[in-house]
Design an enzyme around this catalytic site. Structure first.
Site: not given
Ligand code: ATR
Length: 288
Positions: A20, A22, A71, A83, A156-157, A249
């Site tokens: 981190s 931070s 979190k 809120e 992706r999902t 970022g």
């Molecule tokens: P954060 O807290 O940083 O948002 P997270 O909750 O783990 O981390 O979310 C990671 C995001 O990156 C998700 O949207 C994930 O997609 P999935 O929901 O399909 O897992 C996306 N992500 C991670 N690796 C990926 C990959 N190789 N291709 C496409 N999306 C990816």
């Protein structure tokens, strides 16, 4: 003047926490504003969370940040939440106010502050959010709170994109919310004003990957990638090549930290921009 034994204690709890930035951000900031405080990181396992919060009260830890995996679960152990935490369902900053632990979330605020600094207006705009995890959740909610016209969640999902899209619609019924996969087959690309990448695709060490194909968008598109390492992801390189405005970022990262400081110290910092620039310069050694 406080001595070392009087230092106020702040920290980050999570697992893992070793990488981190931070501590660098907050300890630099304390030094910049002349606060006699110190910021640590503590690796805390899930089953120890409740215990550590009790310990923080006893030790009078003034405030702390929270990261994965706490979190969401931490909400159960806090005395109060803001809120936006009620909408987001996640906390990243806690203030200890006379033994009462109050939870906040500065992810969205840090993002919005970075837009303000870049002079990017989002009212009535259509925003394509890539990802449906914690960061996408915080950013989509903050976009909705700012009154954008439309949000498209692409992930992706696809089932996760649908869940996040339903969640935003339920809290903000006036905002148009759609979802799709990262192939963007159902997205009218010409309608999109800004893309925000909240996936981890393109993050160090997988720098050659881009989450989407950047072809077919309108001319004055803005591409924001919340990744800060590398500072120019593949997505931002491709966007820059097309002449689009790009944002990485780093600004969000620093602004999130500064928002936590405002919560802990209970005051607005008059030298926000000056301190922002100083911290950006300090972070350069760690990120680039
Ligand atoms: P954060 O807290 O940083 O948002 P997270 O909750 O783990 O981390 O979310 C990671 C995001 O990156 C998700 O949207 C994930 O997609 P999935 O929901 O399909 O897992 C996306 N992500 C991670 N690796 C990926 C990959 N190789 N291709 C496409 N999306 C990816």
């Amino acid at each position: 003047m406080k001595t070392i034994k009087d230092k106020d204690i702040y920290c980050l709890i999570g697992n893992p926490v070793s990488k981190s930035l931070s501590p660098t951000i907050h300890n630099s900031y304390f030094e910049l504003i002349g606060e006699n405080s110190i910021y640590f990181t503590f690796e805390i396992k899930e089953e120890k969370l409740e215990l550590i919060l009790e310990a923080f009260k006893i030790l009078n830890v003034k405030g702390f940040n929270v990261t994965i995996p706490h979190k969401i679960t931490i909400i159960n152990y806090l005395d109060e939440v803001s809120e936006d935490v009620k909408v987001l369902g996640a906390v990243n900053t806690v203030r200890n106010l006379n033994g009462k632990l109050i939870g906040f979330n500065t992810d969205g605020k840090g993002f919005l502050k970075s837009l303000e600094m870049e002079k990017i207006g989002i009212k009535d705009k259509t925003i394509l959010v890539l990802g449906a995890g914690g960061a996408a959740n915080a950013i989509s909610v903050s976009l909705a709170m700012e009154g954008v016209k439309s949000i498209i969640i692409a992930n992706r999902t696809i089932s996760k994109a649908e869940t996040l899209s339903d969640r935003i619609s339920s809290y903000f019924p006036k905002i148009e919310v759609k979802y799709d996969s990262l192939k963007l087959e159902n997205v009218n690309k010409k309608e999109v004003d800004m893309i925000v990448n909240c996936t981890s695709v393109g993050m160090y060490p997988n720098q050659t990957e881009s989450p989407i194909d950047i072809e077919g968008f309108k001319e004055n598109l803005i591409v924001y990638d919340i990744i800060y390492k590398p500072k120019k992801t593949r997505l931002l390189q491709l966007a820059e090549f097309k002449g689009y405005k790009t944002v990485n970022g780093i600004s969000m990262l620093i602004n999130q930290g500064l928002c936590s400081q405002e919560i802990w110290l209970g005051k607005k910092d008059l030298f926000f921009l000056e301190n922002f620039e100083k911290i950006r310069r300090i972070l350069k050694n760690y990120i680039e």
